[in-house]
Design a protein around this motif. Sequence first.
Motif, PDB file in Angstrom:
ATOM      1  N   GLU A  88      -1.911-117.489  41.997  1.00  0.00           N
ATOM      2  CA  GLU A  88      -3.373-117.365  42.161  1.00  0.00           C
ATOM      3  C   GLU A  88      -4.002-118.695  42.554  1.00  0.00           C
ATOM      4  O   GLU A  88      -5.142-118.725  43.022  1.00  0.00           O
ATOM      5  N   ILE A  90      -3.980-121.632  40.233  1.00  0.00           N
ATOM      6  CA  ILE A  90      -4.620-122.155  39.020  1.00  0.00           C
ATOM      7  C   ILE A  90      -3.813-123.392  38.629  1.00  0.00           C
ATOM      8  O   ILE A  90      -2.705-123.283  38.091  1.00  0.00           O
ATOM      9  N   ARG A  94      -0.180-121.968  36.657  1.00  0.00           N
ATOM     10  CA  ARG A  94       0.707-121.044  37.345  1.00  0.00           C
ATOM     11  C   ARG A  94       2.033-121.665  37.779  1.00  0.00           C
ATOM     12  O   ARG A  94       3.068-120.989  37.789  1.00  0.00           O
ATOM     13  N   THR A 137     -14.403-114.647  35.909  1.00  0.00           N
ATOM     14  CA  THR A 137     -13.256-115.127  36.678  1.00  0.00           C
ATOM     15  C   THR A 137     -12.116-114.103  36.670  1.00  0.00           C
ATOM     16  O   THR A 137     -11.497-113.838  37.702  1.00  0.00           O
ATOM     17  N   CYS A 138     -11.844-113.534  35.505  1.00  0.00           N
ATOM     18  CA  CYS A 138     -10.716-112.603  35.394  1.00  0.00           C
ATOM     19  C   CYS A 138     -10.935-111.333  36.228  1.00  0.00           C
ATOM     20  O   CYS A 138      -9.963-110.712  36.657  1.00  0.00           O
ATOM     21  N   CYS A 141      -9.787-112.353  39.617  1.00  0.00           N
ATOM     22  CA  CYS A 141      -8.349-112.578  39.590  1.00  0.00           C
ATOM     23  C   CYS A 141      -7.579-111.251  39.530  1.00  0.00           C
ATOM     24  O   CYS A 141      -6.633-111.039  40.287  1.00  0.00           O
ATOM     25  N   ARG A 145      -5.323-109.853  42.577  1.00  0.00           N
ATOM     26  CA  ARG A 145      -3.874-109.783  42.308  1.00  0.00           C
ATOM     27  C   ARG A 145      -3.348-108.364  42.559  1.00  0.00           C
ATOM     28  O   ARG A 145      -2.333-108.169  43.197  1.00  0.00           O
ATOM     29  N   CYS A 229      -4.015-119.760  30.244  1.00  0.00           N
ATOM     30  CA  CYS A 229      -4.769-119.907  31.484  1.00  0.00           C
ATOM     31  C   CYS A 229      -6.120-120.545  31.128  1.00  0.00           C
ATOM     32  O   CYS A 229      -6.758-120.137  30.155  1.00  0.00           O
ATOM     33  N   TYR A 231      -8.935-120.104  32.213  1.00  0.00           N
ATOM     34  CA  TYR A 231     -10.091-119.195  32.298  1.00  0.00           C
ATOM     35  C   TYR A 231     -10.025-118.044  31.284  1.00  0.00           C
ATOM     36  O   TYR A 231     -10.927-117.221  31.220  1.00  0.00           O
ATOM     37  N   ALA A 232      -8.922-117.970  30.513  1.00  0.00           N
ATOM     38  CA  ALA A 232      -8.702-116.818  29.626  1.00  0.00           C
ATOM     39  C   ALA A 232      -9.840-116.637  28.618  1.00  0.00           C
ATOM     40  O   ALA A 232     -10.197-115.505  28.283  1.00  0.00           O
TER      41      ALA A 232
END
Length: 301
Positions: A88, A90, A94, A137-138, A141, A145, A229, A231-232
């Motif tokens: 992605e 990150i 990643r 953000t998720c 993503c 994805r 992550c 952004y989690a």
Amino acid sequence: MSIKCDKCKHASIIYQRYSGMHLCKKHFMEDVERKIKLTIRKHYPVKKNETIAVAISGGKDSSVLLYMLHKIFGERPDIRLIALSVDEGIVGYREKTLEQAKQLTNRLGIEHIILSFGQEYGRTMDEIASWDREKGTCSYCGVLRKSILNRKALELGATKLAIGHNLDDEAQTIMLNHLKGDVERMVRLVPPCELEGLVLRIKPLRFVPEKEIAIYAYLNDLPLSTGACPYAHEAMRGEVREILDNFEDRHPGTKYALLSGFDKIANILSRELPVARLVHCRICGQAASGELCQACKLLGK
Ligand code: SF4
């Protein structure tokens, strides 16, 4: 004195509060594998000459998924397994998991293709995260994805796209959809949801608790940790996870009950609220429920 396994005389390594069973290493591994095989047989039967694309991030869930699919189908010359990873973009997160994915696919001798947001969309997740945007953000993503994986799986002629969602992920998704009142998404969760233009997504780990996936990964020398992550913390999923974990702690079996209850009403749900027929996205040609697919909408094309 150590506690004995309920199925043999060996020492127990786990107590499953939801089943009331103490299990030794051998019987625990058998239990995990039995649940995965049963889920595939019941929900996603594999026919002759299938190509299964397996989404692998390099974390414990997707590693166990690939390991198990290889264990079940690895000796079948008519079944092709291809691992797909998505970078992605990150930074600091990643790269590590992709390295783990590469090591595992090498160890198992499985073809591995790495795709990236940068190549596919011309921007990385870190860039998208810096935008002034409406959605979390998720959300970006996840949609991007899914889209990239589906496109590649279609291109490879895959008949199934395996995803490493475990029991905790499934229970969280059901709860999240309820909290958001998103019935359409719930219908799409009904297994198996077959739609033209979308490779059938299968989730063989959906009846195995996350904790057991972690233990199984450890016992089989598979990757365990992925780090967090950056952004989690933004996702609502984290809050739902906490609620469900607390419930499971006080009322063992809650997550199974949520999933089994959902599966029971799933067929009625899909009969009453059939998923809209998909068309091709005007811009990228991927499956879409309207003029544009979710990915093109989010990217503001
Ligand atoms: Fe993407 Fe969110 Fe998962 Fe990070 S936590 S990889 S941003 S979906």
